[in-house]
Scaffold this active site. Structure first.
Site, PDB file in Angstrom:
ATOM      1  N   ASP A 115       0.825  -1.223   0.000  1.00  0.00           N
ATOM      2  CA  ASP A 115       0.000   0.000   0.000  1.00  0.00           C
ATOM      3  C   ASP A 115       0.861   1.277   0.000  1.00  0.00           C
ATOM      4  O   ASP A 115       0.643   2.182  -0.818  1.00  0.00           O
ATOM      5  CB  ASP A 115      -0.926   0.016   1.234  1.00  0.00           C
ATOM      6  CG  ASP A 115      -1.840  -1.185   1.277  1.00  0.00           C
ATOM      7  OD1 ASP A 115      -3.020  -1.070   0.923  1.00  0.00           O
ATOM      8  OD2 ASP A 115      -1.363  -2.279   1.661  1.00  0.00           O
ATOM      9  N   HIS A 172     -10.737  -8.645   0.716  1.00  0.00           N
ATOM     10  CA  HIS A 172     -10.484  -7.796  -0.455  1.00  0.00           C
ATOM     11  C   HIS A 172     -11.488  -6.654  -0.607  1.00  0.00           C
ATOM     12  O   HIS A 172     -11.438  -5.920  -1.585  1.00  0.00           O
ATOM     13  CB  HIS A 172     -10.392  -8.592  -1.763  1.00  0.00           C
ATOM     14  CG  HIS A 172      -9.266  -9.584  -1.767  1.00  0.00           C
ATOM     15  ND1 HIS A 172      -7.968  -9.238  -1.489  1.00  0.00           N
ATOM     16  CD2 HIS A 172      -9.256 -10.927  -1.996  1.00  0.00           C
ATOM     17  CE1 HIS A 172      -7.207 -10.320  -1.555  1.00  0.00           C
ATOM     18  NE2 HIS A 172      -7.961 -11.362  -1.845  1.00  0.00           N
ATOM     19  N   ASP A 177     -11.154  -5.342   5.109  1.00  0.00           N
ATOM     20  CA  ASP A 177      -9.739  -5.695   5.341  1.00  0.00           C
ATOM     21  C   ASP A 177      -9.143  -4.817   6.440  1.00  0.00           C
ATOM     22  O   ASP A 177      -8.407  -5.300   7.311  1.00  0.00           O
ATOM     23  CB  ASP A 177      -8.912  -5.534   4.061  1.00  0.00           C
ATOM     24  CG  ASP A 177      -9.138  -6.667   3.050  1.00  0.00           C
ATOM     25  OD1 ASP A 177      -9.806  -7.658   3.399  1.00  0.00           O
ATOM     26  OD2 ASP A 177      -8.623  -6.541   1.910  1.00  0.00           O
TER      27      ASP A 177
HETATM   28  P1  AMP Z   1      -5.893  -6.674  -0.863  1.00  0.00           P
HETATM   29  O1  AMP Z   1      -5.667  -5.560   0.112  1.00  0.00           O
HETATM   30  O2  AMP Z   1      -5.255  -7.946  -0.490  1.00  0.00           O
HETATM   31  O3  AMP Z   1      -7.381  -6.812  -1.029  1.00  0.00           O
HETATM   32  O4  AMP Z   1      -5.283  -6.271  -2.260  1.00  0.00           O
HETATM   33  C1  AMP Z   1      -5.143  -4.949  -2.702  1.00  0.00           C
HETATM   34  C2  AMP Z   1      -5.185  -4.921  -4.207  1.00  0.00           C
HETATM   35  O5  AMP Z   1      -4.203  -5.819  -4.756  1.00  0.00           O
HETATM   36  C3  AMP Z   1      -6.499  -5.355  -4.826  1.00  0.00           C
HETATM   37  O6  AMP Z   1      -7.453  -4.304  -4.857  1.00  0.00           O
HETATM   38  C4  AMP Z   1      -6.047  -5.739  -6.214  1.00  0.00           C
HETATM   39  O7  AMP Z   1      -5.827  -4.601  -7.021  1.00  0.00           O
HETATM   40  C5  AMP Z   1      -4.689  -6.393  -5.963  1.00  0.00           C
HETATM   41  N1  AMP Z   1      -4.854  -7.853  -5.791  1.00  0.00           N
HETATM   42  C6  AMP Z   1      -4.996  -8.530  -4.620  1.00  0.00           C
HETATM   43  N2  AMP Z   1      -5.127  -9.857  -4.847  1.00  0.00           N
HETATM   44  C7  AMP Z   1      -5.071 -10.020  -6.193  1.00  0.00           C
HETATM   45  C8  AMP Z   1      -5.152 -11.138  -7.061  1.00  0.00           C
HETATM   46  N3  AMP Z   1      -5.316 -12.383  -6.595  1.00  0.00           N
HETATM   47  N4  AMP Z   1      -5.058 -10.932  -8.404  1.00  0.00           N
HETATM   48  C9  AMP Z   1      -4.890  -9.677  -8.907  1.00  0.00           C
HETATM   49  N5  AMP Z   1      -4.812  -8.581  -8.132  1.00  0.00           N
HETATM   50  C10 AMP Z   1      -4.899  -8.740  -6.796  1.00  0.00           C
HETATM   51 MG    MG Z   2      -7.691  -5.201   0.783  1.00  0.00          MG
HETATM   52 MG    MG Z   3      -4.366  -4.941   1.420  1.00  0.00          MG
END
Ligand code: AMP
Ligand code: MG
Ligand code: MG
Length: 203
Positions: A115, A172, A177
């Site tokens: 992030d 997600h 989260d």
């Molecule tokens: P998260 O905080 O784990 O939800 O992930 C933050 C961002 O990372 C998401 O909004 C996506 O843009 C990217 N992201 C997370 N997991 C994936 C995945 N399996 N495939 C592609 N992009 C991902």
């Molecule tokens: Mg997230």
């Molecule tokens: Mg995240």
């Protein structure tokens, strides 16, 4: 050896961005589409205030079906929302209102380094604006979890499980989260108060 400077953290700011994406991770430039931050009092462990907005992507305004499936964020939720530049202004105003902006005793908390190490600096560079100073110090809860729990770091679901906590809401979704990360933070702060940042950028 020089003694390490330990600061008294007053507030942890739990942040979790969601961004434009596709299954091949080729969406470039990636753009923030959800911006949630929880203000957690380091003493009472209460969430005292929440900043939360969806953000309209400007380079690729259309979300992919994959992105909506992954995050639960629909086209309708981002269309007509403020752009990141506007959201950074709104967030700065919130930081002032909450007396956080010039408080040195704050620390952002994220699940991973993406992030604040990759996503925000990357989009700020694309937009040719400076990253606000307060975003340059954070605690990666995965690193802290593995140090305190003396085990390798898991993803969010694994950390919650290991700490006997439930995954609430939808993984997600940025706000869910952030709330789940705050639960992990509270549990770790009960084991070790005043957890320190894991990264401080000097630029
Ligand atoms: P998260 O905080 O784990 O939800 O992930 C933050 C961002 O990372 C998401 O909004 C996506 O843009 C990217 N992201 C997370 N997991 C994936 C995945 N399996 N495939 C592609 N992009 C991902
Ligand atoms: Mg997230
Ligand atoms: Mg995240």
């Amino acid at each position: 050896m020089a003694a390490q400077f330990v600061e008294k953290i007053e507030y942890y700011l739990v942040l979790d961005f969601e961004a434009t994406c596709d299954e091949k991770r080729t969406s470039r430039p990636q753009e923030i589409i959800e911006f949630p931050v929880l203000k957690v009092n380091a003493t009472t462990l209460e969430t005292e205030s929440t900043f939360h907005t969806y953000v309209t992507p400007t380079v690729h305004p259309q979300l992919t079906a994959f992105c909506t499936r992954l995050t639960g964020i629909t086209q309708k939720m981002v269309t007509d929302q403020p752009s990141l530049l506007k959201v950074l202004e709104m967030f700065d105003e919130w930081m002032v209102k909450e007396k956080l902006k010039d408080n040195p005793n704050i620390c952002f908390v994220t699940c991973g380094d993406w992030d604040l190490k990759t996503m925000l600096p990357g989009q700020c560079a694309y937009l040719r604006v400076n990253v606000p100073q307060y975003f340059k110090k954070w605690m990666n809860i995965k690193k802290v979890f593995s140090r305190i729990m003396k085990c390798r770091s898991f993803g969010m679901a694994g950390m919650l499980d290991k700490l006997n906590l439930t995954l609430d809401g939808r993984h997600h979704s940025g706000i869910d989260d952030a709330r789940n990360t705050a639960k992990i933070l509270r549990k770790l702060l009960k084991k070790e108060p005043n957890i320190q940042p894991t990264t401080v950028l000097r630029y």
